[in-house]
Design a protein around this motif. Structure first.
Motif, mmCIF file in Angstrom:
data_model
loop_
_atom_site.group_PDB
_atom_site.id
_atom_site.type_symbol
_atom_site.label_atom_id
_atom_site.label_comp_id
_atom_site.label_asym_id
_atom_site.label_seq_id
_atom_site.Cartn_x
_atom_site.Cartn_y
_atom_site.Cartn_z
ATOM 1 N N PRO A 264 0.843 -1.205 0.000
ATOM 2 C CA PRO A 264 0.000 0.000 0.000
ATOM 3 C C PRO A 264 0.879 1.256 0.000
ATOM 4 O O PRO A 264 1.722 1.428 0.885
ATOM 5 C CB PRO A 264 -0.790 -0.104 1.305
ATOM 6 N N GLU A 265 0.688 2.127 -0.976
ATOM 7 C CA GLU A 265 1.580 3.290 -1.100
ATOM 8 C C GLU A 265 1.469 4.235 0.096
ATOM 9 O O GLU A 265 2.431 4.893 0.455
ATOM 10 C CB GLU A 265 1.328 4.025 -2.423
ATOM 11 N N GLU A 266 0.284 4.244 0.756
ATOM 12 C CA GLU A 266 0.104 5.116 1.917
ATOM 13 C C GLU A 266 0.957 4.647 3.103
ATOM 14 O O GLU A 266 1.209 5.403 4.036
ATOM 15 C CB GLU A 266 -1.366 5.142 2.350
ATOM 16 N N PRO A 300 -6.825 4.399 0.021
ATOM 17 C CA PRO A 300 -6.811 5.868 0.079
ATOM 18 C C PRO A 300 -7.327 6.495 1.369
ATOM 19 O O PRO A 300 -6.990 7.643 1.653
ATOM 20 C CB PRO A 300 -7.678 6.280 -1.118
ATOM 21 N N HIS A 301 -8.121 5.781 2.154
ATOM 22 C CA HIS A 301 -8.646 6.414 3.371
ATOM 23 C C HIS A 301 -7.710 6.293 4.573
ATOM 24 O O HIS A 301 -8.092 6.649 5.693
ATOM 25 C CB HIS A 301 -10.033 5.865 3.702
ATOM 26 N N THR A 302 -6.504 5.802 4.343
ATOM 27 C CA THR A 302 -5.537 5.639 5.435
ATOM 28 C C THR A 302 -5.302 6.912 6.264
ATOM 29 O O THR A 302 -5.192 6.819 7.494
ATOM 30 C CB THR A 302 -4.209 5.097 4.870
ATOM 31 N N PRO A 303 -5.249 8.110 5.675
ATOM 32 C CA PRO A 303 -5.028 9.304 6.502
ATOM 33 C C PRO A 303 -6.114 9.522 7.562
ATOM 34 O O PRO A 303 -5.906 10.287 8.501
ATOM 35 C CB PRO A 303 -5.040 10.457 5.489
ATOM 36 N N TYR A 304 -7.255 8.855 7.414
ATOM 37 C CA TYR A 304 -8.356 9.033 8.365
ATOM 38 C C TYR A 304 -8.440 7.899 9.390
ATOM 39 O O TYR A 304 -9.328 7.886 10.238
ATOM 40 C CB TYR A 304 -9.689 9.154 7.611
ATOM 41 N N ALA A 305 -7.525 6.952 9.294
ATOM 42 C CA ALA A 305 -7.637 5.743 10.122
ATOM 43 C C ALA A 305 -7.509 6.040 11.619
ATOM 44 O O ALA A 305 -8.271 5.511 12.432
ATOM 45 C CB ALA A 305 -6.590 4.714 9.697
ATOM 46 N N ILE A 306 -6.555 6.886 11.984
ATOM 47 C CA ILE A 306 -6.331 7.155 13.418
ATOM 48 C C ILE A 306 -7.562 7.830 14.031
ATOM 49 O O ILE A 306 -8.026 7.427 15.101
ATOM 50 C CB ILE A 306 -5.089 8.066 13.606
ATOM 51 N N ALA A 307 -8.076 8.839 13.353
ATOM 52 C CA ALA A 307 -9.251 9.551 13.888
ATOM 53 C C ALA A 307 -10.429 8.591 13.997
ATOM 54 O O ALA A 307 -11.132 8.549 15.012
ATOM 55 C CB ALA A 307 -9.595 10.747 13.004
ATOM 56 N N THR A 308 -10.651 7.798 12.951
ATOM 57 C CA THR A 308 -11.759 6.838 12.951
ATOM 58 C C THR A 308 -11.615 5.854 14.094
ATOM 59 O O THR A 308 -12.554 5.601 14.861
ATOM 60 C CB THR A 308 -11.776 6.072 11.607
ATOM 61 N N TYR A 309 -10.414 5.303 14.180
ATOM 62 C CA TYR A 309 -10.166 4.288 15.208
ATOM 63 C C TYR A 309 -10.388 4.850 16.603
ATOM 64 O O TYR A 309 -11.063 4.245 17.436
ATOM 65 C CB TYR A 309 -8.741 3.738 15.088
ATOM 66 N N TYR A 310 -9.803 6.010 16.903
ATOM 67 C CA TYR A 310 -9.891 6.507 18.278
ATOM 68 C C TYR A 310 -11.311 6.925 18.651
ATOM 69 O O TYR A 310 -11.731 6.747 19.796
ATOM 70 C CB TYR A 310 -8.851 7.600 18.543
ATOM 71 N N ILE A 311 -12.083 7.439 17.707
ATOM 72 C CA ILE A 311 -13.482 7.757 18.030
ATOM 73 C C ILE A 311 -14.231 6.477 18.403
ATOM 74 O O ILE A 311 -14.915 6.400 19.433
ATOM 75 C CB ILE A 311 -14.178 8.460 16.844
ATOM 76 N N ARG A 382 -15.274 4.136 8.650
ATOM 77 C CA ARG A 382 -14.809 2.774 8.888
ATOM 78 C C ARG A 382 -15.185 1.871 7.718
ATOM 79 O O ARG A 382 -14.389 1.047 7.269
ATOM 80 C CB ARG A 382 -15.428 2.253 10.194
ATOM 81 N N ARG A 383 -16.410 2.025 7.220
ATOM 82 C CA ARG A 383 -16.812 1.192 6.086
ATOM 83 C C ARG A 383 -15.956 1.518 4.852
ATOM 84 O O ARG A 383 -15.561 0.613 4.112
ATOM 85 C CB ARG A 383 -18.299 1.355 5.768
ATOM 86 N N ARG A 384 -15.678 2.797 4.657
ATOM 87 C CA ARG A 384 -14.821 3.197 3.527
ATOM 88 C C ARG A 384 -13.438 2.525 3.630
ATOM 89 O O ARG A 384 -12.890 2.051 2.641
ATOM 90 C CB ARG A 384 -14.641 4.717 3.520
ATOM 91 N N ILE A 385 -12.890 2.524 4.858
ATOM 92 C CA ILE A 385 -11.569 1.913 5.069
ATOM 93 C C ILE A 385 -11.639 0.413 4.774
ATOM 94 O O ILE A 385 -10.767 -0.152 4.120
ATOM 95 C CB ILE A 385 -11.077 2.186 6.512
ATOM 96 N N LEU B 41 -12.155 14.008 9.741
ATOM 97 C CA LEU B 41 -13.085 13.078 9.082
ATOM 98 C C LEU B 41 -14.110 13.819 8.232
ATOM 99 O O LEU B 41 -14.706 13.245 7.321
ATOM 100 C CB LEU B 41 -13.814 12.207 10.115
ATOM 101 N N ASN B 42 -14.326 15.106 8.553
ATOM 102 C CA ASN B 42 -15.295 15.880 7.768
ATOM 103 C C ASN B 42 -14.860 16.046 6.319
ATOM 104 O O ASN B 42 -15.663 16.416 5.468
ATOM 105 C CB ASN B 42 -15.516 17.253 8.416
ATOM 106 N N GLN B 43 -13.601 15.770 6.032
ATOM 107 C CA GLN B 43 -13.123 15.846 4.651
ATOM 108 C C GLN B 43 -13.626 14.671 3.805
ATOM 109 O O GLN B 43 -13.529 14.691 2.588
ATOM 110 C CB GLN B 43 -11.588 15.845 4.617
ATOM 111 N N VAL B 44 -14.118 13.617 4.472
ATOM 112 C CA VAL B 44 -14.549 12.420 3.734
ATOM 113 C C VAL B 44 -16.035 12.531 3.415
ATOM 114 O O VAL B 44 -16.853 12.770 4.308
ATOM 115 C CB VAL B 44 -14.303 11.138 4.564
ATOM 116 N N ASP B 45 -16.376 12.356 2.151
ATOM 117 C CA ASP B 45 -17.783 12.348 1.753
ATOM 118 C C ASP B 45 -18.389 11.001 2.139
ATOM 119 O O ASP B 45 -17.989 9.964 1.619
ATOM 120 C CB ASP B 45 -17.887 12.587 0.243
#
Lengths: 486, 95
Positions: A264-266, A300-311, A382-385, B41-45
């Motif tokens: 994964p390039e990310e 591609p959704h890797t940059p959001y993983a930490i925020a998603t996980y911790y919430i 989470r579903r996107r990831i 996360l608000n950046q994600v549609d």
């Protein structure tokens, strides 16, 4: 004969089964090692020495039992797993002295298979942390460098396996808590598919993320333990009915011709320390030499993983930890004068700072007016990831990733700013959000620090067999890891 | 985002926690920076995306509804801070 503790779990299992060594001798060797190394490491919260020796002697009197695949093998257990005959504290003052009236299902299965438990290992309080510095009973140190952390939250298990205090340990992984400490301590850590191993008796932190798994010195050892602890359990409604496989046979090195492994390039872009990159990339050559095809993929959704996980983890934690109220078990504040004070005083005095921080944040993201903006939003991302991972694993059999951006960091290096600590989990949290299985194993030592560097493989749902086969192949190509200079 | 000590105290009350003034101010600051980070996360549609609450979806597990004894009363009361041998005891609730 070698020092008994230098054998792998698989080797000692065979020697025990053949009667070449007694259960007592093996148990005693581990206890001696624990005694010698504990003053430096503090990997254990509770050592059950007399109990373990007594059990070993009783087993020796009856002789090896071929029906018990772990006959006489000494193990340690992370202190988040319920054990009827040992305290279970989650490294928290709120559970100090707690003795569950039952065994976790996986503990019962290990017992039935003939394992001997040496004790319970240190961890971040309620598994909330990445360094084992959040233990209420003091940190564990890394056997490779006592000034560094062993990782977390299963840091005690990782240190105890790396220091040869035991032949294997069971850790738990909510956001990387098996794979990251395994990488920091130079051992193998396997997070099975969510549902593969029963969570009954695994004291809950993030129920949709938690999964127990083996931490061992070799890939074959991990396979052996997985075969014992996996399988359906009517006491866990999320446990899967999928049949267990011959993982010991799967954990054999061989040709990887025809296997596509995605990079994964990310995960391989910015943010990796130079020594982690250089050491990890050695694995690429090993994989290519054994016939695997390495292809770039994207999640591609890797940059959001930490925020998603911790919430999600904090939301689930705030709900799960509501049960600690000072009424039925655990700590009760002596200062409480009414029922409300029993709840609030006991919880405030019993929980450590990180646990309180996560309960507060979890309560906030679940509260009226914020639920949709945080918790529901995170569940959607989470579903996107998960979709990213499933798409990548559609074109590849496995993904290969670093375990952590750096080698084990120094004690206190990341304690001042909690967010800083959370960000170190970037390469491990996505897997728990998806529920897919993963393994981390050491590929060598970093050139700058001399500390172990681990890489991970992520697999398709319920395909631990391919993970074990590829990991065993890399392990064979790598050759033996040096011993920690303890 | 802005989160003050009083906000942290309100959340603490909801969670049945008690924190002192200094801790509340400190925690409020940390929580604000963590929540700011989470706002990325608000950046994600996510229009029309079903939330994923668990990797195990759409499974209803039923078991036969047969009574059984899992634990004795003694075993359950053994870990309680205060009991009368039969029940958990707490400070008087109704005056």
């Amino acid at each position: 004969m070698n020092d008994i503790t230098t054998y792998s779990l698989t080797e000692i299992r065979d020697l025990l089964a053949q009667g070449k060594v007694s259960a007592e001798a093996v148990t005693q060797a581990c206890l001696t090692r624990i005694e010698a190394t504990e003053p430096k490491l503090h990997a254990m919260l509770h050592t059950a020495a007399p109990q373990a020796l007594e059990q070993a002697r009783a087993m020796d009197r009856l002789g090896p039992n071929p029906k018990q695949t772990l006959w006489g093998v000494p193990l340690t257990l992370k202190d988040v797993l319920a054990t009827a005959d040992m305290p279970t504290t989650c490294a928290s003052r709120i559970l100090q002295g707690f003795r569950p009236p039952y065994d976790a299902t996986l503990v019962a299965r290990l017992r039935q298979a003939g394992a001997i438990f040496l004790g319970k290992t240190n961890m971040d309080e309620f598994a909330m942390g990445s360094s084992t510095e959040n233990s209420a009973f003091g940190p564990t140190r890394n056997p490779w460098d006592l000034g560094r952390v062993p990782g977390g939250s299963s840091g005690g298990s990782a240190a105890s396996v790396a220091a040869r205090q035991c032949f294997g340990s069971i850790g738990t992984d909510t956001g990387g808590s098996i794979r990251q400490p395994a990488a920091f301590c130079g051992i193998v850590g396997l997070k099975p598919t969510y549902g593969r191993v029963s969570r009954f008796g695994l004291i809950a932190y993030g129920s949709s993320l938690d999964q127990a798994g083996p931490m061992t010195r070799t890939v074959a050892d991990a396979a052996l333990l997985l075969a014992v602890i996996a399988g359906h359990d009517p006491k866990d409604s999320t446990s899967a009915a999928t049949p267990i496989q011959d993982w010991e046979a799967a954990a054999t090195p061989g040709s990887l011709a025809g296997l596509r492994i995605g990079l994964p390039e990310e995960y391989w872009g910015e943010g990796l320390s130079a020594e982690v990159r250089a050491t990890s990339e050695r694995a690429f050559a090993m994989l290519r030499e054994t016939g695997a095809e390495l292809v770039p993929v994207t999640v591609p959704h890797t940059p959001y993983a930490i925020a998603t996980y911790y919430i999600i983890a904090m939301a689930e934690a705030s709900s799960n930890l509501a049960r600690y109220d000072g009424v039925r078990y655990g700590y009760r504040s002596p200062h409480a004068k009414n029922l409300h004070e029993v709840f609030t005083f006991s919880r405030s005095e019993g929980f450590g700072e990180e646990v309180i921080r996560r309960i507060l944040l979890g309560t906030y993201v679940l509260s009226a007016g914020y639920y949709d903006a945080y918790y529901k939003k995170a569940a959607q991302v989470r579903r996107r990831i998960r979709e990213d991972f499933l798409a990548a694993l559609d074109s590849c059999h496995l993904l290969c990733a670093p375990a952590c951006p750096t080698v084990a960091f120094r004690l206190d290096e990341n304690t001042a700013d909690p967010l800083q600590m959370y960000l170190t989990d970037i390469f491990t949290v996505s897997l728990n959000l998806t529920g897919l299985p993963g393994i981390s194993l050491p590929v060598g030592l970093g050139a700058d620090s001399g500390m172990p560097v681990g890489i991970q493989f992520f697999g398709r749902s319920m395909d631990e067999a391919t993970l074990l086969r590829v990991a065993a192949t890399v392990e064979a190509a790598r050759g033996p890891m040096p011993e920690p200079p303890l | 985002m802005r989160l003050c000590a009083a906000d942290a105290q309100t959340i603490a009350t909801l969670a049945r926690l008690r924190i002192d003034e200094a801790t509340a101010a400190h925690l409020a600051q940390q929580m604000a920076s963590i929540l700011d980070y989470m706002a990325t996360l608000n950046q994600v549609d996510t229009t029309d995306v079903e939330p994923l609450y668990s990797p195990v979806e759409h499974v209803s597990v039923l078991r036969p509804d047969t009574p059984q004894v899992d634990f004795s009363r003694e075993a359950i009361l053994a870990n309680a801070p205060q009991t009368d041998g039969e029940y958990f005891l707490v400070p008087r609730v109704i005056a």
